[in-house]
Scaffold this motif. Structure first.
Motif, short mmCIF file in Angstrom:
data_model
loop_
_atom_site.label_atom_id
_atom_site.label_comp_id
_atom_site.label_asym_id
_atom_site.label_seq_id
_atom_site.Cartn_x
_atom_site.Cartn_y
_atom_site.Cartn_z
N GLY A 79 0.81 -1.20 0.00
CA GLY A 79 0.00 0.00 0.00
C GLY A 79 0.85 1.26 0.00
N PHE A 80 0.17 2.40 0.11
CA PHE A 80 0.85 3.69 0.01
C PHE A 80 1.18 4.30 1.36
CE2 PHE A 80 -1.52 3.32 -4.02
CZ PHE A 80 -0.48 3.53 -4.92
N HIS A 81 0.97 3.56 2.45
CA HIS A 81 1.20 4.12 3.79
C HIS A 81 2.55 3.66 4.32
CE1 HIS A 81 -2.83 5.68 3.88
NE2 HIS A 81 -3.34 4.48 3.68
N PHE A 82 3.45 4.62 4.56
CA PHE A 82 4.81 4.26 4.92
C PHE A 82 4.92 3.68 6.32
CE2 PHE A 82 4.68 8.44 6.86
CZ PHE A 82 5.57 8.36 7.92
N GLN A 83 3.95 3.91 7.21
CA GLN A 83 4.07 3.37 8.56
C GLN A 83 4.07 1.84 8.54
OE1 GLN A 83 4.86 5.07 11.01
NE2 GLN A 83 4.04 7.14 10.89
N ALA A 84 3.21 1.25 7.73
CA ALA A 84 3.19 -0.21 7.63
C ALA A 84 4.47 -0.73 6.98
CB ALA A 84 1.96 -0.67 6.83
N GLN A 85 4.96 -0.01 5.98
CA GLN A 85 6.22 -0.42 5.34
C GLN A 85 7.37 -0.39 6.34
OE1 GLN A 85 6.33 2.47 2.21
NE2 GLN A 85 4.57 1.61 1.13
N ASP A 86 7.43 0.66 7.15
CA ASP A 86 8.46 0.75 8.18
C ASP A 86 8.33 -0.37 9.20
OD1 ASP A 86 9.85 2.92 7.19
OD2 ASP A 86 8.77 4.39 8.40
N ALA A 87 7.09 -0.66 9.61
CA ALA A 87 6.88 -1.73 10.58
C ALA A 87 7.39 -3.05 10.04
CB ALA A 87 5.40 -1.82 10.94
N PHE A 88 7.08 -3.34 8.78
CA PHE A 88 7.59 -4.57 8.16
C PHE A 88 9.11 -4.64 8.24
CE2 PHE A 88 9.93 -5.15 4.17
CZ PHE A 88 10.13 -6.53 4.23
N ALA A 89 9.77 -3.55 7.83
CA ALA A 89 11.24 -3.57 7.73
C ALA A 89 11.89 -3.76 9.09
CB ALA A 89 11.73 -2.27 7.08
N THR A 90 11.34 -3.12 10.12
CA THR A 90 12.00 -3.17 11.43
C THR A 90 11.53 -4.35 12.27
OG1 THR A 90 10.40 -1.58 12.31
CG2 THR A 90 12.44 -0.70 11.44
N GLU A 91 10.26 -4.71 12.21
CA GLU A 91 9.79 -5.86 12.97
C GLU A 91 10.37 -7.17 12.43
OE1 GLU A 91 5.47 -4.27 14.64
OE2 GLU A 91 5.53 -5.45 12.78
N SER A 92 10.55 -7.24 11.11
CA SER A 92 11.07 -8.48 10.53
C SER A 92 12.55 -8.71 10.81
CB SER A 92 10.81 -8.51 9.02
OG SER A 92 11.54 -7.51 8.35
#
Length: 435
Positions: free
Chosen positions: A331-344
């Protein structure tokens, strides 16, 4: 790469740990003000491994106490707010916001020795839509008058997001300019992108980043932490300059929807060593934020605090959309993208096994600064970016930029031309945002 010992120093924040003791010497967010309504229920919270209760007394003043009653350990978050404090339901002991026991009603004289009780309590302040606590020793420093805390409420939006990883890896994502070229890149400008043309050009940040995916990254050490320059060459004799900041000890300021008239800030507060709250600030120094912008920010979460796209649903990644819409498919929301990168990366990233490269310059520098601050504190010296003057942060030039400049302009010299005096800088930024 850092050693396993250094990684522990940076990531362990419990009471008595070096980094935990450092972070306790700074004011830390403990709740959104909207979570603690006047006359509402107390709020059980956990900060840096400490289980606490946050409440407003009957005068509206916030107080933060140890959650277990000093009498027999009952949970005070179930207590009654009355008579100048918080009353335990078990035997009626009453505590004020300073941790003084005001009453032991089941004892003769309502507790002849009640003044000997000093229940764990931390001073609180309310600013910028957030309740802050000082959990360190001695008199607290001034709460810095950051712009995002000082503007009128209508010019600010603040939310918080639960992130299932150590605070440090999420904050390091804020100061990593290279990942914009990949994780957050849209394959074509979204409608939101089209509304954000960079001053000095007719292009959006997404377009300019796509034209040069390998920025030059430079850093300056400052009183507040780091100033980070990201310089891209989009062609036509121009350069695209972004300036972001790492701020001691656990926050960052960077480009957002209001860049030019404000900026975004993320403040990462450990719940424990494996999860944290990310307090998300967005402000404009020039005008009220639109309701549409506020709605977009809050639309990313399902209950106000938890992302709709999360690890349990694999961040709703759509691999078909990776062909035409976004690099990540999230999607277009960077908060979820950031969560993926750091949580993973895992709950606590093992930095002893990573392989930093030249584009990690800002991250390596920030780690060194934080390690130096921890060691200074352990040696009895005062940590950086603390002051008795709440306006000290204004003189430390926390500035965020996103501009296209002629290729022959030196970014550092350009910053110097903007910096003095600070009010002149704010005026120039405001004029450019309107041009």
């Amino acid at each position: 790469m850092i050693s396993a010992e250094e990684n522990m120093l940076l990531t362990q924040t419990g009471k008595g740990t070096p980094c935990g003791e450092l972070m306790r010497r700074y004011w830390q967010p403990v709740a959104l003000a909207e979570e603690l309504a006047q006359g509402g229920a107390p709020l059980a919270v956990q900060i840096m491994g400490e289980k606490l209760v946050l409440f407003r007394d009957d005068q509206g003043r916030p107080g933060l106490l140890g959650i277990h009653c000093s009498h027999r350990g009952t949970d005070l978050s179930y207590g009654r707010v009355e008579d100048g404090g918080l009353r335990c339901l078990y035997h009626g002991w009453l505590y004020n916001i300073e941790g003084r026991c005001l009453e032991q009603p089941g004892e003769p004289g309502r507790g002849e020795h009640r003044d000997a009780i000093r229940h764990p309590a931390y001073p609180c302040k309310e600013a910028g839509g957030v309740i802050f606590a000082y959990m360190g020793p001695g008199e607290p420093p001034a709460l810095p008058a950051y712009e995002f805390l000082s503007v009128p409420a209508e010019q600010r939006e603040v939310t918080k997001i639960h992130v299932v990883c150590n605070y440090l890896q999420a904050n390091e994502g804020n100061i990593d300019p290279l990942h914009l070229s990949f994780l957050h890149r849209n394959l074509q400008d979204s409608e939101r992108d089209k509304q954000r043309v960079v001053p000095g050009s007719d292009a959006t940040p997404n377009t300019l980043i796509g034209k040069d995916q390998r920025p030059t990254i430079e850093v300056d050490i400052t009183e507040f932490g780091l100033r980070i320059y990201s310089i891209r060459k989009p062609g036509d004799g121009k350069q695209y300059l972004r300036v972001t900041n790492y701020i001691y000890p656990n926050l960052a300021a960077f480009n957002g929807s209001t860049t030019g008239e404000g900026y975004s800030a993320h403040w990462h507060v450990p719940i424990d060593d494996r999860s944290h709250w990310k307090y998300v600030f967005l402000f404009s120094r020039e005008r009220p934020l639109s309701q549409d912008l506020r709605d977009r920010i809050r639309a990313e979460t399902s209950d106000g605090n938890h992302l709709k796209r999360n690890k349990d649903n694999r961040y709703l990644q759509d691999r078909a959309s990776m062909k035409t819409q976004t690099f990540s498919g999230m999607g277009f929301h960077f908060q979820a993208q950031d969560a993926f990168a750091t949580e993973s990366q895992g709950a606590v990233q093992n930095r002893a096994e990573e392989h930093p490269v030249s584009s990690d310059k800002a991250i390596v520098a920030a780690r060194k600064l934080l390690l130096n601050a921890i060691r200074a504190m352990c040696d009895g010296r005062e940590p950086p970016h603390l002051s008795g003057d709440p306006n000290a942060s204004r003189s430390r030039k926390i500035v965020v930029l996103s501009e296209v400049l002629p290729a022959d302009v030196n970014p550092r010299e350009y910053m110097k031309s903007l910096e003095s005096p600070e009010r002149e800088l704010e005026g120039k930024l405001a004029r450019r945002s309107k041009s």
